[in-house]
Enzyme design. Structure first.
Site, PDB file in Angstrom:
ATOM      1  N   ASN A   1      24.970  63.810  60.375  1.00 41.89           N
ATOM      2  CA  ASN A   1      23.860  63.360  61.215  1.00 41.89           C
ATOM      3  C   ASN A   1      22.524  63.990  60.835  1.00 41.89           C
ATOM      4  O   ASN A   1      21.482  63.599  61.352  1.00 41.89           O
ATOM      5  CB  ASN A   1      24.173  63.608  62.697  1.00 41.89           C
ATOM      6  CG  ASN A   1      25.270  62.678  63.189  1.00 41.89           C
ATOM      7  OD1 ASN A   1      25.560  61.660  62.566  1.00 41.89           O
ATOM      8  ND2 ASN A   1      25.898  63.027  64.298  1.00 41.89           N
TER       9      ASN A   1
ATOM     10  N   ARG B   1      25.003  52.136  61.545  1.00 39.17           N
ATOM     11  CA  ARG B   1      23.818  52.018  62.401  1.00 39.17           C
ATOM     12  C   ARG B   1      22.641  52.837  61.891  1.00 39.17           C
ATOM     13  O   ARG B   1      21.488  52.493  62.131  1.00 39.17           O
ATOM     14  CB  ARG B   1      24.148  52.494  63.813  1.00 39.17           C
ATOM     15  CG  ARG B   1      25.245  51.747  64.495  1.00 39.17           C
ATOM     16  CD  ARG B   1      25.362  52.194  65.932  1.00 39.17           C
ATOM     17  NE  ARG B   1      24.103  51.982  66.619  1.00 39.17           N
ATOM     18  CZ  ARG B   1      23.764  50.868  67.247  1.00 39.17           C
ATOM     19  NH1 ARG B   1      24.595  49.859  67.273  1.00 39.17           N
ATOM     20  NH2 ARG B   1      22.602  50.755  67.833  1.00 39.17           N
TER      21      ARG B   1
ATOM     22  N   CYS C   1      29.866  52.334  64.617  1.00 36.54           N
ATOM     23  CA  CYS C   1      30.982  52.488  65.568  1.00 36.54           C
ATOM     24  C   CYS C   1      30.717  51.646  66.814  1.00 36.54           C
ATOM     25  O   CYS C   1      29.604  51.624  67.321  1.00 36.54           O
ATOM     26  CB  CYS C   1      31.112  53.941  66.020  1.00 36.54           C
ATOM     27  SG  CYS C   1      31.880  55.041  64.856  1.00 36.54           S
TER      28      CYS C   1
ATOM     29  N   PRO D   1      20.840  50.896  72.043  1.00 37.05           N
ATOM     30  CA  PRO D   1      19.794  49.943  71.670  1.00 37.05           C
ATOM     31  C   PRO D   1      18.731  50.572  70.780  1.00 37.05           C
ATOM     32  O   PRO D   1      18.507  51.776  70.803  1.00 37.05           O
ATOM     33  CB  PRO D   1      19.187  49.545  73.021  1.00 37.05           C
ATOM     34  CG  PRO D   1      19.445  50.717  73.904  1.00 37.05           C
ATOM     35  CD  PRO D   1      20.752  51.301  73.453  1.00 37.05           C
TER      36      PRO D   1
ATOM     37  N   ASP E   1      15.611  49.570  71.010  1.00 35.46           N
ATOM     38  CA  ASP E   1      14.321  49.225  71.622  1.00 35.46           C
ATOM     39  C   ASP E   1      13.359  50.415  71.672  1.00 35.46           C
ATOM     40  O   ASP E   1      12.140  50.229  71.624  1.00 35.46           O
ATOM     41  CB  ASP E   1      14.519  48.621  73.024  1.00 35.46           C
ATOM     42  CG  ASP E   1      15.294  49.523  73.963  1.00 35.46           C
ATOM     43  OD1 ASP E   1      15.880  50.515  73.486  1.00 35.46           O
ATOM     44  OD2 ASP E   1      15.322  49.244  75.177  1.00 35.46           O
ATOM     45  N   GLN E   2      13.891  51.638  71.740  1.00 33.46           N
ATOM     46  CA  GLN E   2      13.002  52.813  71.776  1.00 33.46           C
ATOM     47  C   GLN E   2      12.263  52.983  70.445  1.00 33.46           C
ATOM     48  O   GLN E   2      11.097  53.372  70.415  1.00 33.46           O
ATOM     49  CB  GLN E   2      13.801  54.084  72.093  1.00 33.46           C
ATOM     50  CG  GLN E   2      14.607  54.027  73.380  1.00 33.46           C
ATOM     51  CD  GLN E   2      13.738  53.884  74.619  1.00 33.46           C
ATOM     52  OE1 GLN E   2      12.682  54.507  74.723  1.00 33.46           O
ATOM     53  NE2 GLN E   2      14.150  53.041  75.549  1.00 33.46           N
TER      54      GLN E   2
ATOM     55  N   ILE F   1      26.812  59.871  77.914  1.00 39.30           N
ATOM     56  CA  ILE F   1      25.943  59.377  76.838  1.00 39.30           C
ATOM     57  C   ILE F   1      26.260  57.925  76.476  1.00 39.30           C
ATOM     58  O   ILE F   1      25.383  57.073  76.429  1.00 39.30           O
ATOM     59  CB  ILE F   1      26.059  60.263  75.584  1.00 39.30           C
ATOM     60  CG1 ILE F   1      25.737  61.720  75.933  1.00 39.30           C
ATOM     61  CG2 ILE F   1      25.138  59.762  74.470  1.00 39.30           C
ATOM     62  CD1 ILE F   1      24.309  61.987  76.327  1.00 39.30           C
TER      63      ILE F   1
END
Length: 416
Positions: free
Chosen positions: A23, A92, A116, A122, A124-125, A326
């Site tokens: 990550n 993603r 996953c 989303p 959108d942020q 989350i």
């Protein structure tokens, strides 16, 4: 399709070297798009998602060389400003090219993401933040299409804490005109690692490690060298495996201070822990005690460790309540753990785990990255043989897991 065959056979004992963090590596690779100079990276994990990211960057015209854990990037010839569906659907994190491309080239087309299947997650942020910085964004034919002559600094307040959103907007802000303030920014160590690379490249960022990042945009960024932070989730996974098997394990190449909540919960479960600057030792003298927890954003308990702790709780003494805040849909491992003999019931976003003395081997199926890790832990303590199907999920986030576990006494092998 590869599977794991595991024979539960007692404690894990020995040493494991932890790989670089997936990550952190993925946004750091995408940061190579921000400059025409060379970026040299060390401690890059050997993962499917890393290979997918390099493939995507090469398709854009990036020169990208992989040599063991070292990656060399040069973005001088980047000329394709698009991330196609074939690659984005498998990962993603491909959305992380959006900010760098718009910031440096003034345009980007990125397919809506995949990865996953654990909840909505989303984008959108990301879009809202780039629009605040002056980008024109349309969504058509399954693509996000962003354009801007030059991004302008802005105050961006995200509605929710988003790790990839923070990373995307942080990268975009480095080349924007003027000052950008990111409020409600994610504080994850991987975000901090990205910010530290960007500073080495000439970015001006204040508030690193806090929820308020202030960025003074610069005209251009230059090359840099950076070593990717250790993977705290891989470390936590191996610690849970050692605790479940009543093992004695030393992890090398780790940063204990970014694992505080995980280590606290392991102590609560009865583990004996010692730490140094870059190592952790866990010894588990007796059966674990069940530990309840609630996932939340860093520095609280990480959602990416929820499934692994559920496997530990499955064979612990007592009852634990595990609440997931989350992601919705992140209890897909429960059904598979129950196939191995666990006693877990889901009530909304909480799982109630009644510890049982032993599990028994069975055929199970991995449903996502961390779920597959929980099944490996359960397989290591189950009587008899466990076969885990669809471990391609696991390969997205763990670097040669079976080799590392075999080296400390696990009976685990990859079969076709």
């Amino acid at each position: 399709m590869d599977k794991f065959q595991i024979h539960g056979n007692g404690p894990l004992k020995g040493e494991i070297r932890v790989s670089g963090a997936k990550n952190a590596a993925l946004p750091i690779l995408c940061a190579g798009l921000l400059t025409a100079d060379t970026v040299s990276l060390d401690n890059v994990p050997n993962l499917q998602d890393v290979r997918t990211t390099l493939k995507l960057l090469r398709q854009m015209g990036m020169q990208a060389e992989l040599d063991g854990a070292r990656v060399t990037l040069n973005g001088a010839d980047v000329n394709v400003l698009e991330a196609p569906y074939e690659l984005v659907k498998t990962m993603r994190a491909s959305i992380l090219v959006l900010g760098p491309l718009v910031a440096r080239f003034g345009e980007a087309r990125v397919s809506l993401p995949g990865g996953c299947g654990i909840g909505a997650r989303p984008v959108d942020q990301h879009i809202k933040g780039l629009q605040a910085m002056g980008a024109e964004i349309t969504i058509e034919h399954g693509f996000i299409h962003a354009r801007a002559k030059r991004l302008k600094g802005a105050r961006v307040v995200t509605d929710m804490i988003t790790v990839t959103g923070t990373e995307n907007l942080l990268m975009a802000a480095t080349l924007a005109e003027g000052e950008t303030v990111l409020e409600n920014a994610a504080r994850e160590p991987e975000v901090t690692d990205l910010a530290q690379l960007l500073v080495k490249m000439g970015a001006k960022i204040e508030g690193i490690g806090t929820d308020r990042l202030v960025v003074q945009g610069v005209e251009r960024l230059h090359g840099a060298s950076h070593s990717v932070i250790a993977d705290r989730i891989e470390a936590g996974t191996f610690l849970c495996a050692a605790a479940a098997t009543l093992g004695d394990l030393v992890l090398r190449g780790v940063q204990p201070d970014i694992l505080d909540t995980v280590l606290d919960k392991l102590r609560e479960a009865g583990a004996k822990l010692e730490t140094g600057a870059d190592w952790i030792r866990l010894a588990m003298p007796q059966r674990a005690k069940a530990v309840s927890f609630r996932t939340s954003e860093y520095p609280a308990f990480p959602t990416d460790m929820q499934a692994q702790f559920m496997a530990l709780n499955a064979v612990a003494e007592g009852t634990a309540r595990v609440t997931e805040t989350i992601f919705e849909n992140r209890f897909m491992h429960v059904q598979e753990l129950n196939r191995l003999g666990a006693d877990i019931a889901v009530e909304g976003n909480t799982a109630v785990v009644n510890g049982v003395p032993r599990l028994s081997g069975a055929n199970v199926m991995a449903t996502d990255l961390r779920a597959s890790a929980s099944l490996v832990i359960a397989g290591l303590v189950a009587d008899g043989e466990t076969v885990i199907d669809r471990i391609y999920h696991l390969d997205r986030g763990y670097d040669r897991m079976e080799d590392k576990l075999s080296a400390v006494g696990a009976k685990i092998r990859r079969i076709a």
